[in-house]
Design a protein around this motif. Sequence first.
Motif, PDB file in Angstrom:
ATOM      1  N   ASN A   1       0.842  -1.214   0.212  1.00 16.43           N
ATOM      2  CA  ASN A   1       0.018  -0.059   0.109  1.00 16.43           C
ATOM      3  C   ASN A   1       0.941   1.383  -0.151  1.00 16.43           C
ATOM      4  OD1 ASN A   1      -2.331  -1.600   0.263  1.00 16.43           O
ATOM      5  ND2 ASN A   1      -2.538  -1.536   2.216  1.00 16.43           N
ATOM      6  N   LYS A   2       1.902   1.215   0.647  1.00 12.58           N
ATOM      7  CA  LYS A   2       2.948   2.305   0.662  1.00 12.58           C
ATOM      8  C   LYS A   2       3.703   2.693  -0.520  1.00 12.58           C
ATOM      9  CE  LYS A   2       3.770   2.374   5.705  1.00 12.58           C
ATOM     10  NZ  LYS A   2       3.498   3.773   6.025  1.00 12.58           N
ATOM     11  N   THR A   3       3.960   1.610  -1.410  1.00 12.66           N
ATOM     12  CA  THR A   3       4.851   1.555  -2.451  1.00 12.66           C
ATOM     13  C   THR A   3       4.235   1.168  -3.841  1.00 12.66           C
ATOM     14  OG1 THR A   3       5.586  -0.880  -2.357  1.00 12.66           O
ATOM     15  CG2 THR A   3       6.897   0.923  -1.085  1.00 12.66           C
ATOM     16  N   GLY A   4       3.109   0.413  -3.669  1.00  9.35           N
ATOM     17  CA  GLY A   4       2.503   0.068  -5.075  1.00  9.35           C
ATOM     18  C   GLY A   4       3.413  -0.956  -5.661  1.00  9.35           C
ATOM     19  N   ALA A   5       4.372  -1.581  -5.077  1.00 15.06           N
ATOM     20  CA  ALA A   5       5.160  -2.612  -5.650  1.00 15.06           C
ATOM     21  C   ALA A   5       4.372  -3.943  -5.648  1.00 15.06           C
ATOM     22  CB  ALA A   5       6.409  -2.818  -5.020  1.00 15.06           C
ATOM     23  N   GLY A   6       4.636  -5.105  -6.461  1.00 14.81           N
ATOM     24  CA  GLY A   6       4.116  -6.337  -6.249  1.00 14.81           C
ATOM     25  C   GLY A   6       4.245  -6.984  -5.011  1.00 14.81           C
ATOM     26  N   MET A   7       3.361  -7.943  -4.502  1.00 14.68           N
ATOM     27  CA  MET A   7       3.474  -8.498  -3.212  1.00 14.68           C
ATOM     28  C   MET A   7       4.754  -9.562  -3.311  1.00 14.68           C
ATOM     29  SD  MET A   7       0.657  -8.105  -1.764  1.00 14.68           S
ATOM     30  CE  MET A   7       0.215  -9.237  -0.608  1.00 14.68           C
ATOM     31  N   MET A   8       5.168 -10.193  -4.037  1.00 12.16           N
ATOM     32  CA  MET A   8       6.396 -10.970  -3.997  1.00 12.16           C
ATOM     33  C   MET A   8       7.583  -9.984  -3.740  1.00 12.16           C
ATOM     34  SD  MET A   8       5.285 -13.818  -3.944  1.00 12.16           S
ATOM     35  CE  MET A   8       6.821 -14.658  -3.625  1.00 12.16           C
ATOM     36  N   ASP A   9       7.510  -8.901  -4.317  1.00 12.92           N
ATOM     37  CA  ASP A   9       8.576  -7.989  -4.351  1.00 12.92           C
ATOM     38  C   ASP A   9       8.666  -7.334  -2.930  1.00 12.92           C
ATOM     39  OD1 ASP A   9       9.815  -8.229  -7.084  1.00 12.92           O
ATOM     40  OD2 ASP A   9       8.110  -6.854  -7.689  1.00 12.92           O
ATOM     41  N   CYS A  10       7.533  -7.122  -2.485  1.00 14.62           N
ATOM     42  CA  CYS A  10       7.424  -6.548  -1.167  1.00 14.62           C
ATOM     43  C   CYS A  10       7.899  -7.426   0.100  1.00 14.62           C
ATOM     44  CB  CYS A  10       5.867  -6.018  -0.803  1.00 14.62           C
ATOM     45  SG  CYS A  10       5.187  -4.725  -1.778  1.00 14.62           S
ATOM     46  N   LYS A  11       7.523  -8.728  -0.077  1.00  7.93           N
ATOM     47  CA  LYS A  11       7.883  -9.824   0.672  1.00  7.93           C
ATOM     48  C   LYS A  11       9.361  -9.916   0.822  1.00  7.93           C
ATOM     49  CE  LYS A  11       7.011 -14.575   1.877  1.00  7.93           C
ATOM     50  NZ  LYS A  11       6.276 -15.884   1.533  1.00  7.93           N
ATOM     51  N   LYS A  12      10.102  -9.854  -0.404  1.00  9.68           N
ATOM     52  CA  LYS A  12      11.192 -10.369  -0.553  1.00  9.68           C
ATOM     53  C   LYS A  12      12.097  -9.017   0.031  1.00  9.68           C
ATOM     54  CE  LYS A  12      15.141 -11.519  -3.684  1.00  9.68           C
ATOM     55  NZ  LYS A  12      16.145 -10.780  -2.951  1.00  9.68           N
ATOM     56  N   ALA A  13      11.637  -7.723  -0.059  1.00 10.90           N
ATOM     57  CA  ALA A  13      12.272  -6.515   0.419  1.00 10.90           C
ATOM     58  C   ALA A  13      12.141  -6.617   1.849  1.00 10.90           C
ATOM     59  CB  ALA A  13      11.556  -5.493  -0.074  1.00 10.90           C
ATOM     60  N   LEU A  14      11.024  -7.338   2.447  1.00 15.46           N
ATOM     61  CA  LEU A  14      10.911  -7.079   3.951  1.00 15.46           C
ATOM     62  C   LEU A  14      11.780  -8.140   4.487  1.00 15.46           C
ATOM     63  CD1 LEU A  14       7.251  -6.754   4.425  1.00 15.46           C
ATOM     64  CD2 LEU A  14       8.891  -5.039   5.148  1.00 15.46           C
ATOM     65  N   GLN A  15      12.048  -9.394   3.814  1.00 13.14           N
ATOM     66  CA  GLN A  15      12.850 -10.627   4.281  1.00 13.14           C
ATOM     67  C   GLN A  15      14.391 -10.083   4.209  1.00 13.14           C
ATOM     68  OE1 GLN A  15      11.634 -13.549   1.635  1.00 13.14           O
ATOM     69  NE2 GLN A  15      10.521 -14.388   3.253  1.00 13.14           N
TER      70      GLN A  15
ATOM     71  N   SER B   1      15.430  -7.083   4.302  1.00 15.20           N
ATOM     72  CA  SER B   1      15.581  -5.968   5.478  1.00 15.20           C
ATOM     73  C   SER B   1      15.407  -6.393   6.734  1.00 15.20           C
ATOM     74  CB  SER B   1      14.917  -4.742   5.037  1.00 15.20           C
ATOM     75  OG  SER B   1      13.413  -5.030   5.394  1.00 15.20           O
ATOM     76  N   GLU B   2      15.232  -7.814   7.075  1.00 14.92           N
ATOM     77  CA  GLU B   2      14.795  -8.285   8.412  1.00 14.92           C
ATOM     78  C   GLU B   2      13.713  -7.562   8.917  1.00 14.92           C
ATOM     79  OE1 GLU B   2      18.441  -8.367  10.479  1.00 14.92           O
ATOM     80  OE2 GLU B   2      19.181 -10.032   9.282  1.00 14.92           O
ATOM     81  N   GLY B   3      12.735  -7.084   8.139  1.00 18.15           N
ATOM     82  CA  GLY B   3      11.419  -6.679   8.876  1.00 18.15           C
ATOM     83  C   GLY B   3      11.515  -5.193   8.739  1.00 18.15           C
ATOM     84  N   ASP B   4      12.474  -4.521   8.493  1.00 20.48           N
ATOM     85  CA  ASP B   4      12.401  -2.964   8.721  1.00 20.48           C
ATOM     86  C   ASP B   4      11.719  -2.461   7.459  1.00 20.48           C
ATOM     87  OD1 ASP B   4      13.162  -0.255   8.532  1.00 20.48           O
ATOM     88  OD2 ASP B   4      14.774  -0.740   9.943  1.00 20.48           O
ATOM     89  N   ILE B   5      10.568  -1.735   7.352  1.00 19.70           N
ATOM     90  CA  ILE B   5       9.730  -1.564   6.560  1.00 19.70           C
ATOM     91  C   ILE B   5      10.327  -0.219   5.743  1.00 19.70           C
ATOM     92  CG2 ILE B   5       8.301   0.144   7.941  1.00 19.70           C
ATOM     93  CD1 ILE B   5       5.957  -0.970   6.031  1.00 19.70           C
ATOM     94  N   ASN B   6      11.068   0.765   6.442  1.00 20.75           N
ATOM     95  CA  ASN B   6      11.657   1.932   5.877  1.00 20.75           C
ATOM     96  C   ASN B   6      12.843   1.356   4.733  1.00 20.75           C
ATOM     97  OD1 ASN B   6      10.104   3.809   7.258  1.00 20.75           O
ATOM     98  ND2 ASN B   6      11.188   3.698   8.758  1.00 20.75           N
TER      99      ASN B   6
END
Length: 219
Positions: free
Chosen positions: A15-29, A31-36
């Motif tokens: 919702n914050k970025t508009g990126a795809g779900m899988m891209d968001c999941k990988k980015a969070l993994q 970054s170890e859960g750091d959303i920023n």
Amino acid sequence: MSIKISAQYVKELRNKTGAGMMDCKKALQDSEGDINIAIESLRKKGLASADKKSARVAAEGIIESYIHAGSRIGVLVELNCETDFVARRLEFQELAKNIAMQIAACQIVEYVSIEDIPQNVIISETNIESGREDLINKQQEIKDKIVTGRVEKRLKELTLMNQAFIKNQDISIEELIKQHITLMGENIKIRRFKRFLLGEGLEKKIDDFQADVAKILNK
């Protein structure tokens, strides 16, 4: 080992970025859960906000051609955007050239995306994989999972969007398109393409024809 990321957290990043779900999941993994940090990573990759534009109508664009050295392989591709202004930008035209070159290099690719593959092709691939000898003695549940995985792999091999970009193997053509959507602020679509191989369809030994194609691409 990657940390477990909840679906709600992935949705929040989407919702914050508009990126795809899988891209968001990988980015969070990553970054170890750091959303920023995840947001920053998506922006650097050009993925943030791309998906929000993907539903907009893209009716402008260009038809690009690529002729491989020796003039034995040629490609026509239609790349669409929303405005003629973007179609004239050098970045957009360079993207079209790169995509045409990619199509020439990927001989097995027949479709733009998995959504474009006819149902009869999917059924045929499923039947082929289901009949493999190494699955005969497998339990049905295990067999179904293996067949599903193999068919998904095969369908990705047939589609342009799932290919690794030949100039940067770290990203797919789909990710390349998303980067340019973010860069130019418009929806971008590969509408269709056609590959031409000199002598294709004429009577010629199959082995010789495939060898000729391989030689052309390796020059």
